[in-house]
Scaffold this active site. Structure first.
Site, PDB file in Angstrom:
ATOM      1  CD  GLU A   1      -0.701  -5.774  -1.694  1.00 59.85           C
ATOM      2  OE1 GLU A   1      -0.146  -4.923  -0.998  1.00 59.85           O
ATOM      3  OE2 GLU A   1      -1.803  -6.281  -1.404  1.00 59.85           O
TER       4      GLU A   1
ATOM      5  CG  ASP B   1      -5.657   7.603  10.807  1.00 63.59           C
ATOM      6  OD1 ASP B   1      -5.997   8.491  10.022  1.00 63.59           O
ATOM      7  OD2 ASP B   1      -4.512   7.107  10.831  1.00 63.59           O
TER       8      ASP B   1
ATOM      9  CG  HIS C   1       6.124  25.975 -23.413  1.00 62.48           C
ATOM     10  ND1 HIS C   1       6.062  24.616 -23.616  1.00 62.48           N
ATOM     11  CD2 HIS C   1       7.275  26.406 -24.014  1.00 62.48           C
ATOM     12  CE1 HIS C   1       7.116  24.232 -24.330  1.00 62.48           C
ATOM     13  NE2 HIS C   1       7.862  25.302 -24.579  1.00 62.48           N
TER      14      HIS C   1
ATOM     15  N   GLY D   1       4.187   0.778   2.407  1.00 60.05           N
ATOM     16  CA  GLY D   1       5.157  -0.189   1.884  1.00 60.05           C
ATOM     17  C   GLY D   1       5.862   0.342   0.650  1.00 60.05           C
ATOM     18  CG  LEU D   2       4.054   0.908  -3.363  1.00 55.54           C
ATOM     19  CD1 LEU D   2       3.139   1.571  -4.366  1.00 55.54           C
ATOM     20  CD2 LEU D   2       5.108   0.099  -4.087  1.00 55.54           C
TER      21      LEU D   2
ATOM     22  N   GLY E   1       0.865  -1.177   0.000  1.00 64.99           N
ATOM     23  CA  GLY E   1       0.000   0.000   0.000  1.00 64.99           C
ATOM     24  C   GLY E   1       0.897   1.221   0.000  1.00 64.99           C
TER      25      GLY E   1
HETATM   26  C1  LIG Z   1       4.182   5.939   7.865  1.00 67.96           C
HETATM   27  C2  LIG Z   1       2.999   6.842   7.658  1.00 67.96           C
HETATM   28  C3  LIG Z   1       3.069   7.835   6.694  1.00 67.96           C
HETATM   29  C4  LIG Z   1       1.989   8.687   6.498  1.00 67.96           C
HETATM   30  N1  LIG Z   1       2.097   9.650   5.530  1.00 67.96           N
HETATM   31  C5  LIG Z   1       1.047  10.471   5.308  1.00 67.96           C
HETATM   32  C6  LIG Z   1       1.141  11.498   4.329  1.00 67.96           C
HETATM   33  O1  LIG Z   1       2.177  11.676   3.677  1.00 67.96           O
HETATM   34  N2  LIG Z   1       0.056  12.303   4.126  1.00 67.96           N
HETATM   35  C7  LIG Z   1      -1.108  12.127   4.827  1.00 67.96           C
HETATM   36  O2  LIG Z   1      -2.069  12.877   4.587  1.00 67.96           O
HETATM   37  N3  LIG Z   1      -1.216  11.166   5.774  1.00 67.96           N
HETATM   38  C8  LIG Z   1      -0.168  10.347   6.022  1.00 67.96           C
HETATM   39  N4  LIG Z   1      -0.268   9.383   6.996  1.00 67.96           N
HETATM   40  C9  LIG Z   1      -1.544   9.267   7.733  1.00 67.96           C
HETATM   41  C10 LIG Z   1      -1.656  10.323   8.851  1.00 67.96           C
HETATM   42  O3  LIG Z   1      -0.471  10.332   9.616  1.00 67.96           O
HETATM   43  C11 LIG Z   1      -2.860  10.006   9.721  1.00 67.96           C
HETATM   44  O4  LIG Z   1      -4.031   9.959   8.915  1.00 67.96           O
HETATM   45  C12 LIG Z   1      -3.099  11.042  10.812  1.00 67.96           C
HETATM   46  O5  LIG Z   1      -1.913  11.249  11.524  1.00 67.96           O
HETATM   47  C13 LIG Z   1      -4.216  10.570  11.765  1.00 67.96           C
HETATM   48  O6  LIG Z   1      -4.372  11.499  12.803  1.00 67.96           O
HETATM   49  P1  LIG Z   1      -5.307  11.146  14.047  1.00 67.96           P
HETATM   50  O7  LIG Z   1      -5.480  12.418  14.813  1.00 67.96           O
HETATM   51  O8  LIG Z   1      -6.515  10.439  13.598  1.00 67.96           O
HETATM   52  O9  LIG Z   1      -4.486  10.096  14.930  1.00 67.96           O
HETATM   53  P2  LIG Z   1      -3.112  10.189  15.751  1.00 67.96           P
HETATM   54  O10 LIG Z   1      -2.217  11.286  15.303  1.00 67.96           O
HETATM   55  O11 LIG Z   1      -2.555   8.798  15.736  1.00 67.96           O
HETATM   56  O12 LIG Z   1      -3.566  10.542  17.251  1.00 67.96           O
HETATM   57  C14 LIG Z   1      -4.295   9.651  18.048  1.00 67.96           C
HETATM   58  C15 LIG Z   1      -3.874   9.803  19.516  1.00 67.96           C
HETATM   59  O13 LIG Z   1      -4.838   9.167  20.325  1.00 67.96           O
HETATM   60  C16 LIG Z   1      -4.187   8.450  21.385  1.00 67.96           C
HETATM   61  N5  LIG Z   1      -5.096   7.384  21.874  1.00 67.96           N
HETATM   62  C17 LIG Z   1      -5.427   6.203  21.290  1.00 67.96           C
HETATM   63  N6  LIG Z   1      -6.324   5.520  22.041  1.00 67.96           N
HETATM   64  C18 LIG Z   1      -6.575   6.282  23.150  1.00 67.96           C
HETATM   65  C19 LIG Z   1      -7.417   6.123  24.299  1.00 67.96           C
HETATM   66  N7  LIG Z   1      -8.212   5.073  24.466  1.00 67.96           N
HETATM   67  N8  LIG Z   1      -7.386   7.096  25.250  1.00 67.96           N
HETATM   68  C20 LIG Z   1      -6.606   8.197  25.101  1.00 67.96           C
HETATM   69  N9  LIG Z   1      -5.820   8.400  24.015  1.00 67.96           N
HETATM   70  C21 LIG Z   1      -5.797   7.458  23.046  1.00 67.96           C
HETATM   71  C22 LIG Z   1      -2.926   7.926  20.686  1.00 67.96           C
HETATM   72  O14 LIG Z   1      -1.942   7.562  21.637  1.00 67.96           O
HETATM   73  C23 LIG Z   1      -2.535   9.142  19.832  1.00 67.96           C
HETATM   74  O15 LIG Z   1      -1.727  10.051  20.563  1.00 67.96           O
HETATM   75  C24 LIG Z   1       0.803   8.538   7.261  1.00 67.96           C
HETATM   76  C25 LIG Z   1       0.736   7.549   8.252  1.00 67.96           C
HETATM   77  C26 LIG Z   1       1.822   6.711   8.457  1.00 67.96           C
HETATM   78  C27 LIG Z   1       1.742   5.670   9.535  1.00 67.96           C
HETATM   79  N1  LIG Z   2       1.177   9.537   1.245  1.00 67.40           N
HETATM   80  C1  LIG Z   2       0.198   9.325   2.103  1.00 67.40           C
HETATM   81  O1  LIG Z   2      -0.818  10.005   2.126  1.00 67.40           O
HETATM   82  C2  LIG Z   2       0.302   8.205   3.081  1.00 67.40           C
HETATM   83  C3  LIG Z   2       1.525   7.592   3.306  1.00 67.40           C
HETATM   84  C4  LIG Z   2       1.566   6.528   4.187  1.00 67.40           C
HETATM   85  C5  LIG Z   2       0.417   6.112   4.837  1.00 67.40           C
HETATM   86  N2  LIG Z   2      -0.747   6.738   4.616  1.00 67.40           N
HETATM   87  C6  LIG Z   2      -1.993   6.272   5.277  1.00 67.40           C
HETATM   88  O2  LIG Z   2      -1.710   5.185   6.138  1.00 67.40           O
HETATM   89  C7  LIG Z   2      -2.651   4.158   5.924  1.00 67.40           C
HETATM   90  C8  LIG Z   2      -1.998   2.826   6.137  1.00 67.40           C
HETATM   91  O3  LIG Z   2      -1.023   2.573   5.126  1.00 67.40           O
HETATM   92  P1  LIG Z   2      -0.660   1.096   4.705  1.00 67.40           P
HETATM   93  O4  LIG Z   2       0.229   1.159   3.519  1.00 67.40           O
HETATM   94  O5  LIG Z   2      -0.222   0.316   5.908  1.00 67.40           O
HETATM   95  O6  LIG Z   2      -2.079   0.502   4.353  1.00 67.40           O
HETATM   96  P2  LIG Z   2      -2.798   0.222   2.951  1.00 67.40           P
HETATM   97  O7  LIG Z   2      -4.151  -0.234   3.296  1.00 67.40           O
HETATM   98  O8  LIG Z   2      -2.611   1.347   2.015  1.00 67.40           O
HETATM   99  O9  LIG Z   2      -1.960  -1.009   2.344  1.00 67.40           O
HETATM  100  C9  LIG Z   2      -1.798  -2.231   2.999  1.00 67.40           C
HETATM  101  C10 LIG Z   2      -1.521  -3.277   1.933  1.00 67.40           C
HETATM  102  O10 LIG Z   2      -1.102  -4.471   2.574  1.00 67.40           O
HETATM  103  C11 LIG Z   2      -1.663  -5.564   1.877  1.00 67.40           C
HETATM  104  N3  LIG Z   2      -1.680  -6.708   2.788  1.00 67.40           N
HETATM  105  C12 LIG Z   2      -2.442  -6.875   3.902  1.00 67.40           C
HETATM  106  N4  LIG Z   2      -2.144  -8.049   4.497  1.00 67.40           N
HETATM  107  C13 LIG Z   2      -1.168  -8.627   3.750  1.00 67.40           C
HETATM  108  C14 LIG Z   2      -0.425  -9.847   3.846  1.00 67.40           C
HETATM  109  N5  LIG Z   2      -0.631 -10.706   4.847  1.00 67.40           N
HETATM  110  N6  LIG Z   2       0.518 -10.126   2.915  1.00 67.40           N
HETATM  111  C15 LIG Z   2       0.741  -9.247   1.887  1.00 67.40           C
HETATM  112  N7  LIG Z   2       0.058  -8.080   1.744  1.00 67.40           N
HETATM  113  C16 LIG Z   2      -0.863  -7.782   2.665  1.00 67.40           C
HETATM  114  C17 LIG Z   2      -3.044  -5.062   1.460  1.00 67.40           C
HETATM  115  O11 LIG Z   2      -3.538  -5.812   0.370  1.00 67.40           O
HETATM  116  C18 LIG Z   2      -2.747  -3.607   1.096  1.00 67.40           C
HETATM  117  O12 LIG Z   2      -2.429  -3.451  -0.265  1.00 67.40           O
HETATM  118  C19 LIG Z   2      -3.156   4.335   4.515  1.00 67.40           C
HETATM  119  O13 LIG Z   2      -4.525   4.039   4.468  1.00 67.40           O
HETATM  120  C20 LIG Z   2      -2.924   5.763   4.184  1.00 67.40           C
HETATM  121  O14 LIG Z   2      -4.132   6.475   4.223  1.00 67.40           O
HETATM  122  C21 LIG Z   2      -0.834   7.771   3.733  1.00 67.40           C
END
Ligand SMILES: Cc1cc2nc3c(=O)[nH]c(=O)nc-3n(C[C@H](O)[C@H](O)[C@H](O)COP(=O)(O)OP(=O)(O)OC[C@H]3O[C@@H](n4cnc5c(N)ncnc54)[C@H](O)[C@@H]3O)c2cc1C
Ligand SMILES: NC(=O)c1ccc[n+]([C@@H]2O[C@H](COP(=O)([O-])OP(=O)(O)OC[C@H]3O[C@@H](n4cnc5c(N)ncnc54)[C@H](O)[C@@H]3O)[C@@H](O)[C@H]2O)c1
EC number: 1.8.1.4
Length: 470
Positions: free
Chosen positions: A203, A306, A441, A185-186, A182
């Site tokens: 995948e 999320d 352009h 990973g990419l 996803g």
């Molecule tokens: C590797 C990676 C790369 C990403 N890259 C992008 C990107 O380039 N562009 C993009 O748009 N999005 C990207 N995302 C997605 C983006 O980071 C998330 O969509 C966003 O941060 C979600 O924000 P949130 O407020 O929902 O959650 P979070 O920022 O995770 O905040 C949730 C908070 O709630 C707390 N919490 C959980 N359960 C409880 C509980 N029961 N009681 C009290 N507190 C609790 C947690 O500890 C945490 O502090 C990426 C995500 C990952 C993992």
């Molecule tokens: N550029 C960005 O906006 C950005 C960057 C990173 C993450 N994110 C957010 O974080 C979220 C999570 O990212 P992600 O890449 O973990 O999730 P994803 O849902 O995008 O991809 C997960 C992938 O793992 C595959 N998969 C699941 N189980 C598997 C298995 N057992 N073996 C092989 N493949 C398997 C699924 O088919 C899927 O393609 C995304 O939904 C995205 O919204 C966003």
């Protein structure tokens, strides 16, 4: 028992946005956050991943410079420890900026513990030292984020990392299997490969990065496949060995130092014990959340970010935090919930070239009702100058309304093209109107114009005049 107007659970991007608005309306609120502060985005998500990708892109450009007459680059090499140091230094700076608003909150409003419902009106907060406290709020905003999916047998296996732990490493690994292609990973798989790590991608599905257009998928497999091998339609099995991890998938079996598990993310709503709040849950354990109000059924509970299990990206988390906060303020004044429209959907992977979509994806559309405009980057001047002349744009327009419905692409600087197309889509203008906007352009946007012209030829009986009549 403490009584407040609003309790916000989760100090992430959604909770942060909600807090900023709630604060303007009432002082009688608490923020409850479990674990560390700093947001997923800044600490383990968007930002550290983009630093690594930037370093990989810069290193890749060195090879392009060699053909431009820039000499003396032969000794350039990647110092994995220095790369990770740079990632961590930048990450720490982003986190520091992000936590500033929480640090300003008085301690009695900033509660570092886990929240969970004990009855429809009450939550229990469990602090790190084991102490508990009961609290009642008139309105709740739940923004607890999501966590990586990790099968149980992999959880304690040394060498298996997720995006939660990946950026903590002291150096880059040598040989990695990325499982799940996803967005995470990419992005991370390609960046590591371009920095000299031996990477293979596995995948389970028949696509990568959620691409649904078969032509874009073929192009993406070709282009990303230049950087590391991609095995689709395979689920991997892991086994611990003396030297690392044996990864088996289909006919293949290979030993690696590390596995990056990027299998998707699971909403953290299950930590909140919603059943005790009297909320009915579906088979996945999720409540019924109205995306136009962010409210669960007719309750006093709103969900954002999320945790909704819907669009796990930052700008959507922030919007949902806004909508939840607007409606909490409405509810405090006995007003009805307001309904908000979603912005045009936009998603991108910051791979090289960028992969993404706006509006509706190809597989959501009826082929009978659409026309398709394409551009494949083989002719444009500017991408050739930049040595980035490979990609494919596919735009979909409605035959009747003559408006863009969506598009998918793998394209150089696609992140910018996707924004412009999403804006045009949201403004809901005809394809001919977009063609009458200025195109400089030489630029990559000229490729979008080629695809739009192809749409226009199919949509209009007469050739479109591309200049506005006075
Ligand atoms: C590797 C990676 C790369 C990403 N890259 C992008 C990107 O380039 N562009 C993009 O748009 N999005 C990207 N995302 C997605 C983006 O980071 C998330 O969509 C966003 O941060 C979600 O924000 P949130 O407020 O929902 O959650 P979070 O920022 O995770 O905040 C949730 C908070 O709630 C707390 N919490 C959980 N359960 C409880 C509980 N029961 N009681 C009290 N507190 C609790 C947690 O500890 C945490 O502090 C990426 C995500 C990952 C993992
Ligand atoms: N550029 C960005 O906006 C950005 C960057 C990173 C993450 N994110 C957010 O974080 C979220 C999570 O990212 P992600 O890449 O973990 O999730 P994803 O849902 O995008 O991809 C997960 C992938 O793992 C595959 N998969 C699941 N189980 C598997 C298995 N057992 N073996 C092989 N493949 C398997 C699924 O088919 C899927 O393609 C995304 O939904 C995205 O919204 C966003």
């Amino acid at each position: 028992m403490r009584q407040v107007d609003v309790a916000i659970v989760g100090a992430g991007s959604a909770g942060y946005t909600a807090l900023g608005l709630v604060k303007q309306h009432t002082d009688n609120f608490v923020l409850i956050n479990e674990g560390w502060y700093g947001t997923t985005c800044a600490k383990i998500g968007c930002m550290p991943s983009k630093v690594l990708i930037q370093i990989a892109d810069d290193f890749d450009r060195l090879q392009k410079m060699a053909v431009e007459g820039i000499e003396g680059l032969d000794n350039a090499h990647v110092n994995g420890a220095a790369v990770m140091q740079r990632v961590q230094t930048m990450r720490d700076a982003f986190v520091e900026k992000t936590i500033a608003p929480w640090q300003k909150l008085p301690a009695e409003q900033n509660l570092n513990g886990r929240a969970a419902f004990v009855d429809p009106n009450t939550i229990e907060i469990t602090y790190r030292d084991g102490r508990t406290e009961l609290l009642q709020a008139k309105q709740y905003i739940l923004a607890p984020g999501s966590r990586p999916v990790l099968p149980e047998p992999w959880q304690d296996m040394p060498g298996v990392v997720t995006s939660d732990t990946f950026f903590e490493q002291a150096s880059l690994p040598k040989k990695v299997a990325v499982i799940g292609l996803g967005v995470i990973g990419l992005e991370l798989g390609q960046a590591m490969a371009r920095l000299g790590v031996e990477v293979m991608g596995i995948e389970m599905a028949d696509t990568i990065a959620g691409i649904s257009d078969p032509e874009v998928l073929n192009k993406a497999l070709e282009l990303i496949g230049h950087d590391f091998p991609l095995y689709l339609g395979q689920a991997a099995q892991l086994e611990q060995t003396d030297n690392g991890i044996q990864v088996s998938f289909g006919e293949h079996s290979v030993e690696v130092d590390q596995v990056l598990a990027a299998l998707g993310r699971r909403p953290n709503l299950d930590t909140l014990n919603l059943a005790s709040a009297g909320i009915s849950l579906d088979q996945r354990g999720m409540p019924d959340i109205d995306p136009s109000t962010m409210r669960i059924q007719d309750s006093n509970i709103f969900v954002a970010g999320d945790a909704t299990g819907q669009k796990a990206i930052l700008h959507e988390a922030a919007d949902e935090g806004r909508i939840a906060a607007y409606n909490v303020m409405q509810a405090l004044q006995q007003g009805d919930a307001k309904h908000y429209q979603a912005r045009t959907e936009l998603g991108m992977a910051f791979t090289h070239p960028n992969i993404g979509f706006f509006g509706q994806r190809f597989d959501q559309l009826d082929p009978e009702n659409i026309v398709i405009g394409t551009y494949n980057f083989n002719m444009l001047g500017r991408p050739r100058v930049m040595q980035e002349f490979e990609g494919l744009i596919r735009l979909y327009a409605d035959k009747t309304s003559k408006r863009l419905l969506g598009g998918e692409m793998i394209a150089p600087r696609g992140e910018h093209l996707l924004h412009q197309l999403a804006w045009a889509h949201q403004l809901n203008v005809e394809v001919a109107d977009i063609l009458r906007l200025p195109f400089y352009h030489p630029n990559i946007e000229e490729g979008v114009r080629v695809a739009l012209r192809e749409l226009a030829k199919q949509l209009y009986d007469e050739p479109v005049e591309e200049v506005v009549q006075a």
